[in-house]
Scaffold this motif. Structure first.
Motif, PDB file in Angstrom:
ATOM      1  N   ALA A 197       0.455  -9.564   8.743  1.00 24.65           N
ATOM      2  CA  ALA A 197       1.655 -10.298   8.310  1.00 24.65           C
ATOM      3  C   ALA A 197       1.488 -10.817   6.887  1.00 24.65           C
ATOM      4  N   LEU A 198       0.308 -11.322   6.561  1.00 27.26           N
ATOM      5  CA  LEU A 198       0.057 -11.828   5.211  1.00 27.26           C
ATOM      6  C   LEU A 198       0.034 -10.692   4.188  1.00 27.26           C
ATOM      7  N   GLY A 199      -0.539  -9.561   4.562  1.00 26.98           N
ATOM      8  CA  GLY A 199      -0.542  -8.401   3.668  1.00 26.98           C
ATOM      9  C   GLY A 199       0.871  -7.945   3.373  1.00 26.98           C
ATOM     10  N   TYR A 200       1.710  -7.906   4.400  1.00 20.91           N
ATOM     11  CA  TYR A 200       3.111  -7.533   4.193  1.00 20.91           C
ATOM     12  C   TYR A 200       3.813  -8.564   3.316  1.00 20.91           C
ATOM     13  N   GLU A 256     -13.292 -16.254  -6.001  1.00 19.16           N
ATOM     14  CA  GLU A 256     -12.376 -15.668  -5.020  1.00 19.16           C
ATOM     15  C   GLU A 256     -11.827 -14.327  -5.515  1.00 19.16           C
ATOM     16  N   GLN A 257     -11.565 -14.230  -6.815  1.00 20.06           N
ATOM     17  CA  GLN A 257     -11.088 -12.963  -7.377  1.00 20.06           C
ATOM     18  C   GLN A 257     -12.142 -11.878  -7.190  1.00 20.06           C
ATOM     19  N   ARG A 306     -14.011  -7.088  -4.120  1.00 19.99           N
ATOM     20  CA  ARG A 306     -14.993  -6.426  -3.234  1.00 19.99           C
ATOM     21  C   ARG A 306     -14.329  -6.045  -1.906  1.00 19.99           C
ATOM     22  N   ILE A 307     -13.525  -6.946  -1.366  1.00 23.68           N
ATOM     23  CA  ILE A 307     -12.868  -6.689  -0.080  1.00 23.68           C
ATOM     24  C   ILE A 307     -11.873  -5.540  -0.206  1.00 23.68           C
ATOM     25  N   LEU A 308     -11.046  -5.552  -1.256  1.00 24.15           N
ATOM     26  CA  LEU A 308     -10.077  -4.469  -1.422  1.00 24.15           C
ATOM     27  C   LEU A 308     -10.770  -3.129  -1.636  1.00 24.15           C
ATOM     28  N   VAL A 364     -12.362   5.634   1.568  1.00 23.19           N
ATOM     29  CA  VAL A 364     -12.008   6.674   2.527  1.00 23.19           C
ATOM     30  C   VAL A 364     -13.124   6.785   3.534  1.00 23.19           C
ATOM     31  N   GLU A 365     -12.740   6.675   4.805  1.00 22.96           N
ATOM     32  CA  GLU A 365     -13.733   6.780   5.880  1.00 22.96           C
ATOM     33  C   GLU A 365     -14.016   8.245   6.179  1.00 22.96           C
ATOM     34  N   ASP A 366     -15.253   8.517   6.614  1.00 20.56           N
ATOM     35  CA  ASP A 366     -15.596   9.871   7.027  1.00 20.56           C
ATOM     36  C   ASP A 366     -14.864  10.197   8.326  1.00 20.56           C
TER      37      ASP A 366
END
Length: 144
Positions: free
Chosen positions: A14-17, A127-128, A133-135, A141-143
């Motif tokens: 919800a926060l991402g949206y 925080e930035q 790092r989080i983004l 891309v996952e295997d």
């Protein structure tokens, strides 16, 4: 690994949206002042990055090729884009930004970066860095 608890996933989704919507809404208002729709601005940005075939634009914009044709006609009429036959395959059309189009693309990119930068300014430098790092981790891309 079981993954995060469903309530956390739901809140983060919800926060991402909400963030995406807020950024889009603010950028859209500023783009209108520039005389561009978000879709036209996106198309100019793709052209500035070297996408030069209508079929590629349709795929990246996730629209029907006829919609790209209408957008290109409008941008060509505004003097932002030129079409010319592909010298290697005369059946294809290559797209180019005009000088005016390059200026518009640069302005819209600066506009978007300013909108996003204002949101990022709410975060401390630590925080930035953590957000970056989080983004990066979330967009890897996952295997398969």
């Amino acid at each position: 690994m079981n993954g995060p608890p469903p309530p956390l996933v739901q809140e983060l989704a919800a926060l991402g949206y909400a963030l995406t919507h807020a950024l889009y809404t603010e950028a859209k208002e500023l783009l209108v002042k520039e005389g561009l729709s978000p879709r036209k601005a996106h198309l100019l940005g793709l052209l500035a990055k070297g996408v030069d075939l209508p079929s590629q634009l349709a795929e990246l914009l996730e629209v029907h090729p006829s919609q790209v044709s209408h957008l290109l006609a409008a941008l060509e009429e505004e003097g932002l884009v030129k079409r010319s036959p592909d010298p290697q395959d005369r059946r294809k059309v290559k797209l180019f930004l005009t000088p005016k189009g390059r200026e518009a693309a640069a302005r819209t990119e600066a506009l978007w970066l300013a909108v996003f930068g204002r949101r990022l300014a709410r975060l401390s430098p630590e925080e930035q860095a953590a957000f970056l790092r989080i983004l990066r981790k979330l967009t890897e891309v996952e295997d398969a």
